[in-house]
Write a protein that holds these residues in place. Structure first.
Motif, short mmCIF file in Angstrom:
data_model
loop_
_atom_site.label_atom_id
_atom_site.label_comp_id
_atom_site.label_asym_id
_atom_site.label_seq_id
_atom_site.Cartn_x
_atom_site.Cartn_y
_atom_site.Cartn_z
N ARG A 44 1.03 -1.35 0.09
CA ARG A 44 -0.04 -0.07 0.12
C ARG A 44 0.77 1.28 -0.08
N GLU A 45 0.37 2.16 -0.65
CA GLU A 45 0.64 3.78 -0.49
C GLU A 45 -0.26 4.60 -0.28
N ARG A 46 -0.03 5.80 0.35
CA ARG A 46 -1.03 6.75 0.54
C ARG A 46 -1.02 7.71 -0.57
N ASP A 47 -2.55 8.22 -0.99
CA ASP A 47 -2.48 8.88 -2.14
C ASP A 47 -2.46 10.41 -1.62
N GLY A 48 -2.91 11.45 -2.60
CA GLY A 48 -2.61 12.73 -1.94
C GLY A 48 -3.53 13.30 -1.14
N VAL A 49 -4.84 12.50 -0.65
CA VAL A 49 -5.55 13.05 0.40
C VAL A 49 -5.54 11.82 1.42
N GLY A 50 -4.55 11.09 1.42
CA GLY A 50 -4.22 10.21 2.57
C GLY A 50 -5.01 8.73 2.45
N LYS A 51 -5.45 8.60 1.42
CA LYS A 51 -6.25 7.19 1.61
C LYS A 51 -5.11 6.21 0.91
N PHE A 52 -5.59 4.97 1.20
CA PHE A 52 -4.77 3.91 0.52
C PHE A 52 -4.89 3.62 -0.75
N LEU A 53 -3.73 3.02 -1.45
CA LEU A 53 -4.02 2.68 -2.84
C LEU A 53 -3.18 1.39 -2.74
N SER A 54 -3.60 0.23 -3.35
CA SER A 54 -3.00 -1.16 -3.24
C SER A 54 -2.46 -1.39 -4.77
N HIS A 55 -0.99 -1.95 -4.29
CA HIS A 55 -0.04 -2.18 -5.68
C HIS A 55 0.35 -3.39 -5.40
N VAL A 56 0.55 -4.14 -6.58
CA VAL A 56 1.26 -5.45 -6.58
C VAL A 56 2.73 -5.35 -6.83
N GLY A 57 3.18 -6.20 -5.98
CA GLY A 57 4.71 -6.49 -5.89
C GLY A 57 4.93 -7.91 -5.82
N PHE A 58 6.21 -8.34 -5.83
CA PHE A 58 6.44 -9.83 -5.74
C PHE A 58 7.68 -10.17 -4.98
N VAL A 59 8.00 -11.17 -4.44
CA VAL A 59 9.54 -11.54 -3.76
C VAL A 59 9.91 -12.96 -4.35
N ASP A 60 10.95 -13.10 -5.04
CA ASP A 60 11.59 -14.45 -5.23
C ASP A 60 12.22 -15.31 -4.08
N MET A 61 11.98 -16.52 -3.80
CA MET A 61 12.69 -17.34 -2.65
C MET A 61 12.86 -18.26 -3.13
N ASP A 62 14.34 -18.95 -2.43
CA ASP A 62 14.53 -20.23 -2.84
C ASP A 62 13.25 -21.48 -2.47
N ARG A 63 13.45 -22.49 -2.99
CA ARG A 63 12.33 -23.42 -3.09
C ARG A 63 12.13 -24.04 -1.65
N ALA A 64 13.00 -23.70 -0.84
CA ALA A 64 12.68 -24.18 0.72
C ALA A 64 12.09 -22.94 1.27
N PHE A 65 11.86 -21.93 0.72
CA PHE A 65 11.28 -20.60 1.20
C PHE A 65 12.15 -20.28 2.67
N GLU A 66 13.63 -20.42 2.43
CA GLU A 66 14.37 -19.71 3.25
C GLU A 66 15.17 -18.72 3.11
N ARG A 67 15.34 -18.25 1.75
CA ARG A 67 16.25 -17.20 1.49
C ARG A 67 15.58 -16.23 0.31
N VAL A 68 15.39 -14.81 0.65
CA VAL A 68 14.86 -14.14 -0.25
C VAL A 68 16.00 -13.83 -1.22
N LEU A 69 15.68 -14.19 -2.48
CA LEU A 69 16.52 -13.96 -3.86
C LEU A 69 16.36 -12.49 -4.42
N ARG A 70 15.11 -12.15 -4.16
CA ARG A 70 14.80 -10.65 -5.06
C ARG A 70 13.75 -10.37 -4.67
N VAL A 71 13.50 -8.71 -4.48
CA VAL A 71 12.16 -8.35 -4.49
C VAL A 71 11.88 -7.31 -5.48
N SER A 72 10.93 -7.29 -5.97
CA SER A 72 10.36 -6.40 -7.17
C SER A 72 10.46 -4.97 -6.65
N SER A 73 11.10 -4.20 -7.57
CA SER A 73 11.27 -2.92 -7.40
C SER A 73 10.37 -2.07 -8.56
#
Length: 318
Positions: A44-73
């Protein structure tokens, strides 16, 4: 089903997201690659009047869910145009491989005047391996109808026997606890089918029986085939006094089916109880089931609707 909780695996405050370094990683939804797991979520982020907007991101993890490989920017998909159903956000974002492409079913939401929000389910498609998605039209693929008048959202889709099956939620009514209280919504889980994943036929009825009364709210169904049956994990809560009262907030529930149509709801909690200082002691919500390397995992959010990230549980081997 007996689950081992593995703890919180992603905290948005530790990473630079598309909206900057902040809070919320809601509704984790996994897409399995040969060398990693990609988990889409809404921040989420706040818009110009202080209300929330929802955005999509992702995180890549190894197949054991133990390490973060990359986070989308970068922006996975932008917000909808002015006046469209997803003008103010996308939450959740549910991916599905369809031949060489990746479909993702979105919940787009927009603000209303008499009530807080309305929503519809959109279809987006990726041709670059899930890095970015484009809308399959500006409008929703599934939205309000005669029997489902508002708040159509939370679409989760699988393919089975040559057809697409979607479980989603629809709003039944808005209720007030007093004349000056803001309206709260009641919504249930329904089912739809499609030959192509684009044009849908609704069942126009709820498929999961209530457990805590007619005003129970059911959300975010996730379905897998495991050990000879179809299993659904979803979350449910009371319609009112749920934001700050843990006794009335979201918890996870389990249902099973042999035919994808008729569902038998289980009794009791899905996950073991949490200690008083755990990240998910007050709330467990927005589940996602995923098979990885012969293990069945459950991603989910905790306290404050995923404000501080998501965690993981693994099904015990039998």
């Amino acid at each position: 089903m007996h689950w081992h909780k593995l703890g919180k695996i992603f905290d948005p405050r530790d990473h630079l997201l598309v909206t900057g370094q902040g809070e919320f990683a809601q509704s984790p939804q996994a897409l399995v690659f040969e060398d990693r797991i990609r988990i889409y979520f809404s921040t989420r982020e706040r818009d110009g009047v202080g209300k929330f907007l929802s955005h999509v991101g992702f995180v890549d993890m190894d197949r054991a869910f133990e390490r973060v490989l990359r986070v989308s920017s970068h922006q996975v998909i932008g917000l909808g145009e002015r006046g469209t159903f997803d003008e103010h956000g996308i939450f959740p974002f549910s991916p599905l491989r369809v031949n060489s492409r990746i479909y993702a079913y979105t919940t787009g939401w927009t603000r209303r005047m008499s009530v807080s929000t309305d929503s519809g389910i959109g279809l987006t498609i990726s041709d670059d391996g899930g890095e970015t998605f484009s809308r399959h039209g500006k409008g929703p693929a599934l939205s309000a109808s005669l029997q489902e008048p508002f708040l159509v959202s939370d679409g989760f889709v699988i393919q089975h026997d040559g057809r697409f099956h979607m479980w989603y939620i629809y709003g039944q009514r808005w209720i007030r606890t007093s004349a000056d209280a803001a309206p709260d919504r009641v919504y249930k889980i329904a089912h739809a089918t499609s030959a192509d994943g684009i044009e849908w036929t609704k069942s126009d009825r709820g498929v999961i029986p209530d457990h805590i009364g007619a005003d129970e709210c059911q959300a975010l169904p996730s379905v897998v085939f495991h050990d000879g049956r179809f299993h659904m994990i979803f979350c449910y809560r009371y319609a009112t006094d749920f934001r700050k009262n843990p006794a009335r907030g979201y918890r996870l529930a389990h249902a099973t089916s042999a035919d994808l149509i008729h569902w038998e709801r289980g009794q009791g909690p899905v996950l073991p109880e949490s200690s008083t200082d755990d990240w998910d002691v007050d709330m467990q919500c927005y589940p996602n089931l995923v098979h990885v390397d012969r293990n069945l995992y459950l991603l989910y959010n905790g306290n404050e609707f995923g404000r501080h990230g998501f965690g993981l549980a693994r099904l015990a081997q039998t």
